[in-house]
Design an enzyme around this catalytic site. Structure first.
Site: not given
Length: 227
Positions: A174, A176, A181
């Site tokens: 779940h 996000k 870089d």
């Protein structure tokens, strides 16, 4: 897009000393599609001010343009290249969160590690594809159940040759978050979907804090190895 091509476009818009709605949209589209890095953006910004200086006859007014250029640099979004730590928050509904994701994907130079529950926003998918075409090393972790949803872009991205690993447990992956870089972390509740931008109360945080970066990089590597 070369500085010469950009200068030609700007000269055309400068003929009547105004930027029409159509000209603004055309420039916006060209700049977006060019996926410019920060160095090229700096060169093009300098071209912009040089054109304005050429049009201004009054020396005092040219000094004002110098002031404008230098102060404008201070308002540019941080890139994570400097030593100063920052953390910025963005909220939806609205385009602020999506634009941060798109901007970071478009500015990525070497790598982008994406760990997201679902991706259904075609604008974000296209920015990922564009980064892949530029040679950015991409890794994507997502949830197996959401990858099968109607409109999911996960399998499209895998088909392009992007490295994808899916959670195979009965539970959900779940997260996000994304690391760009190895210098910038983006995280929050915001799903990479149109509904999150258009309807939901969501948040994103973008930071270059080294402790946060290290923690999220370690979590990404742990999940990548486990999956």
């Amino acid at each position: 897009m070369t500085p010469e091509e950009f200068r030609t476009m700007l000269q055309a818009t400068l003929e009547d000393h105004r930027l029409s709605k159509g000209e603004r949209q055309a420039l916006k589209d060209v700049i977006r599609d060019a996926a410019l890095d920060d160095q090229v953006r700096g060169v093009l910004r300098h071209e912009l001010f040089e054109l304005a200086r050429h049009e201004v006859a009054d020396p005092q007014s040219r000094g004002i343009l110098d002031w404008l250029e230098e102060t404008n640099k201070l308002l540019l979004p941080p890139t994570g290249d400097g030593n100063e730590a920052f953390a910025n928050a963005y909220f939806s509904p609205g385009e602020h969160c999506t634009q941060q994701i798109l901007g970071l994907l478009n500015r990525a130079r070497a790598s982008a590690d994406l760990c997201v529950f679902t991706i259904t926003d075609d604008r974000i998918c296209e920015a990922i594809r564009s980064a892949h075409r530029r040679g950015v090393a991409l890794r994507l972790i997502s949830d197996n159940d959401k990858a099968l949803d109607l409109g999911s872009d996960i399998e499209q991205l895998r088909a392009l040759g992007i490295s994808v690993r899916l959670d195979q447990t009965p539970d959900h992956m779940h997260h996000k978050f994304a690391v760009f870089d190895r210098a910038l972390i983006l995280t929050g509740s915001f799903n990479w979907t149109r509904s999150a931008a258009d309807n939901n109360q969501e948040n994103l945080v973008v930071s270059n804090d080294r402790r946060l970066l290290q923690a999220f990089l370690q979590e990404f590597e742990r999940l990548w190895e486990r999956l």
